[in-house]
Structures are given as structure tokens and as C-alpha cells.
Design a protein around this motif. Sequence first.
Motif, PDB file in Angstrom:
ATOM      1  N   ASP A   5       0.826  -1.186   0.000  1.00 33.40           N
ATOM      2  CA  ASP A   5       0.000   0.000   0.000  1.00 33.40           C
ATOM      3  C   ASP A   5       0.873   1.254   0.000  1.00 33.40           C
ATOM      4  N   LEU A   6       2.165   1.086   0.228  1.00 33.11           N
ATOM      5  CA  LEU A   6       3.084   2.217   0.187  1.00 33.11           C
ATOM      6  C   LEU A   6       3.427   2.555  -1.261  1.00 33.11           C
ATOM      7  N   PRO A   7       3.379   3.805  -1.632  1.00 31.83           N
ATOM      8  CA  PRO A   7       3.728   4.163  -3.005  1.00 31.83           C
ATOM      9  C   PRO A   7       5.210   3.961  -3.303  1.00 31.83           C
ATOM     10  N   LEU A   8       6.046   3.819  -2.266  1.00 33.45           N
ATOM     11  CA  LEU A   8       7.476   3.616  -2.485  1.00 33.45           C
ATOM     12  C   LEU A   8       7.726   2.383  -3.336  1.00 33.45           C
ATOM     13  N   PHE A   9       7.003   1.291  -3.070  1.00 29.85           N
ATOM     14  CA  PHE A   9       7.205   0.082  -3.850  1.00 29.85           C
ATOM     15  C   PHE A   9       6.808   0.284  -5.308  1.00 29.85           C
ATOM     16  N   TYR A  10       5.722   1.000  -5.533  1.00 31.82           N
ATOM     17  CA  TYR A  10       5.304   1.237  -6.913  1.00 31.82           C
ATOM     18  C   TYR A  10       6.295   2.131  -7.646  1.00 31.82           C
ATOM     19  N   ILE A  11       6.839   3.098  -6.959  1.00 31.03           N
ATOM     20  CA  ILE A  11       7.847   3.973  -7.576  1.00 31.03           C
ATOM     21  C   ILE A  11       9.094   3.168  -7.908  1.00 31.03           C
ATOM     22  N   LEU A  12       9.558   2.356  -6.962  1.00 34.77           N
ATOM     23  CA  LEU A  12      10.748   1.541  -7.209  1.00 34.77           C
ATOM     24  C   LEU A  12      10.515   0.556  -8.350  1.00 34.77           C
ATOM     25  N   ARG A  13       9.351  -0.074  -8.376  1.00 30.74           N
ATOM     26  CA  ARG A  13       9.058  -1.023  -9.467  1.00 30.74           C
ATOM     27  C   ARG A  13       8.975  -0.309 -10.814  1.00 30.74           C
ATOM     28  N   GLY A  14       8.423   0.889 -10.822  1.00 30.35           N
ATOM     29  CA  GLY A  14       8.361   1.655 -12.067  1.00 30.35           C
ATOM     30  C   GLY A  14       9.743   2.022 -12.576  1.00 30.35           C
ATOM     31  N   VAL A  15      10.619   2.457 -11.684  1.00 32.33           N
ATOM     32  CA  VAL A  15      11.985   2.805 -12.087  1.00 32.33           C
ATOM     33  C   VAL A  15      12.728   1.554 -12.539  1.00 32.33           C
ATOM     34  N   GLN A  16      12.514   0.427 -11.862  1.00 34.59           N
ATOM     35  CA  GLN A  16      13.127  -0.823 -12.293  1.00 34.59           C
ATOM     36  C   GLN A  16      12.672  -1.195 -13.703  1.00 34.59           C
ATOM     37  N   ALA A  17      11.400  -1.014 -13.984  1.00 32.06           N
ATOM     38  CA  ALA A  17      10.882  -1.328 -15.318  1.00 32.06           C
ATOM     39  C   ALA A  17      11.472  -0.397 -16.369  1.00 32.06           C
ATOM     40  N   VAL A  18      11.588   0.887 -16.049  1.00 29.44           N
ATOM     41  CA  VAL A  18      12.161   1.845 -17.013  1.00 29.44           C
ATOM     42  C   VAL A  18      13.620   1.500 -17.297  1.00 29.44           C
ATOM     43  N   PHE A  19      14.396   1.209 -16.254  1.00 30.76           N
ATOM     44  CA  PHE A  19      15.795   0.841 -16.462  1.00 30.76           C
ATOM     45  C   PHE A  19      15.911  -0.468 -17.240  1.00 30.76           C
ATOM     46  N   ALA A  20      15.010  -1.405 -16.999  1.00 28.10           N
ATOM     47  CA  ALA A  20      15.031  -2.661 -17.745  1.00 28.10           C
ATOM     48  C   ALA A  20      14.718  -2.430 -19.220  1.00 28.10           C
ATOM     49  N   VAL A  21      13.797  -1.514 -19.509  1.00 27.14           N
ATOM     50  CA  VAL A  21      13.488  -1.178 -20.903  1.00 27.14           C
ATOM     51  C   VAL A  21      14.709  -0.544 -21.573  1.00 27.14           C
ATOM     52  N   ILE A  22      15.406   0.314 -20.858  1.00 27.12           N
ATOM     53  CA  ILE A  22      16.612   0.940 -21.405  1.00 27.12           C
ATOM     54  C   ILE A  22      17.672  -0.121 -21.703  1.00 27.12           C
ATOM     55  N   VAL A  23      17.903  -1.023 -20.749  1.00 29.81           N
ATOM     56  CA  VAL A  23      18.883  -2.094 -20.968  1.00 29.81           C
ATOM     57  C   VAL A  23      18.450  -2.991 -22.123  1.00 29.81           C
ATOM     58  N   LEU A  24      17.176  -3.296 -22.188  1.00 29.25           N
ATOM     59  CA  LEU A  24      16.659  -4.120 -23.277  1.00 29.25           C
ATOM     60  C   LEU A  24      16.887  -3.450 -24.625  1.00 29.25           C
ATOM     61  N   GLY A  25      16.624  -2.156 -24.702  1.00 30.87           N
ATOM     62  CA  GLY A  25      16.844  -1.436 -25.962  1.00 30.87           C
ATOM     63  C   GLY A  25      18.302  -1.371 -26.358  1.00 30.87           C
ATOM     64  N   LEU A  26      19.175  -1.091 -25.401  1.00 33.47           N
ATOM     65  CA  LEU A  26      20.603  -0.975 -25.704  1.00 33.47           C
ATOM     66  C   LEU A  26      21.215  -2.317 -26.101  1.00 33.47           C
ATOM     67  N   THR A  27      20.884  -3.366 -25.378  1.00 28.38           N
ATOM     68  CA  THR A  27      21.432  -4.673 -25.730  1.00 28.38           C
ATOM     69  C   THR A  27      20.792  -5.219 -27.007  1.00 28.38           C
ATOM     70  N   GLY A  28      19.518  -4.960 -27.183  1.00 30.73           N
ATOM     71  CA  GLY A  28      18.864  -5.377 -28.418  1.00 30.73           C
ATOM     72  C   GLY A  28      19.454  -4.688 -29.635  1.00 30.73           C
TER      73      GLY A  28
END
Length: 155
Positions: A5-28
Motif C-alpha cells: 500500500d506504500l507508493p514507495l514500492f510502486y515507484i521503485l518497481r516503475g523505475v526498475q521497469a524503465v531501467f530494464a526497458v533501457i537495458v533491453l533497448g541498448l542490448t537489443g
Amino acid sequence: MARYDLPLFYILRGVQAVFAVIVLGLTGHAVNVTDGHWWDTVNFMLFNGVWTIFIVVPYFILAPRFLPVIAHCWILVAVDAVTMIFWFAGFIALAVDLGDARGCSNWSPCQGLQAAAAFGAFNWVLFLATTVLNTMGALRRDSAPGPQPPTAHVP
């Protein structure tokens, strides 16, 4: 179940997803430019991006709300810890394979992979933080709420 219920987890998960998309794009991009003739570490970083975007982040956001049976507090810790180890192994191996910054000069895929290693390191730190938070939440949680029956001493 960990406290989501804490927004901290949602913020952290969102940033993790954004960084994963960046890594996916660069390695792809590196795999595409080199016609797939690249190191296994690049493929592993590609896997890390896909694993995080399509498995881990949706699991952590959707499972506690809609399928609490599969969102046991220790399963959440285990998935976080395994993903943290994946990111650690991936960014370290990629950085070792790339070598120092002078080896890339002006070759675009190599510079993109350097950035992928850096974003992989950032994602590892984020997964380290969420692993610690999930572990603290799991340790604080009482495994059997309510009054406990007395235990019998058998000599």
C-alpha cells in the motif's frame, strides 16, 4: 504478504521497469547491429531486461492484489533476491567483457553496451533495496496471527 500500500514500492518497481526497458533497448540494438554475433553476456543482459519487464514487475504489482495465494512474503523475497543476483551477475560480466572505456572509441554498439552495464548496475541497486525492504517486511510479519496454542513439552 509484503506491504504494497506504500507508493514507495510502486515507484521503485516503475523505475526498475524503465531501467530494464533501457537495458533491453541498448542490448537489443547491439545484437541487431552485429547480427547476433555477440557475447553471451549481452544475451544475458537481454534476458535480464525481458525477465524484469515481463515477469518480475507484473508479478510484484499484480500478484499481491489479484492472486494473494502466489504472493507469499517469502516468495516475494526469493523472486527479488534471484532477480537482484541476475542483475549483479549481468552488469559485472558485461563490464568485464567490455574492458575499459578507451576500448570502445566511437563504435556505437560498444558505447551502448557500456550504458547498458551502467543501467544494469543501477537496476541491481534498486533490486537490492527492494529485496531488503521485502525481507524486512517478511521478518516483521507474524507467521500465524492471533493467539497461539501452548506448545507441549515432550521429554
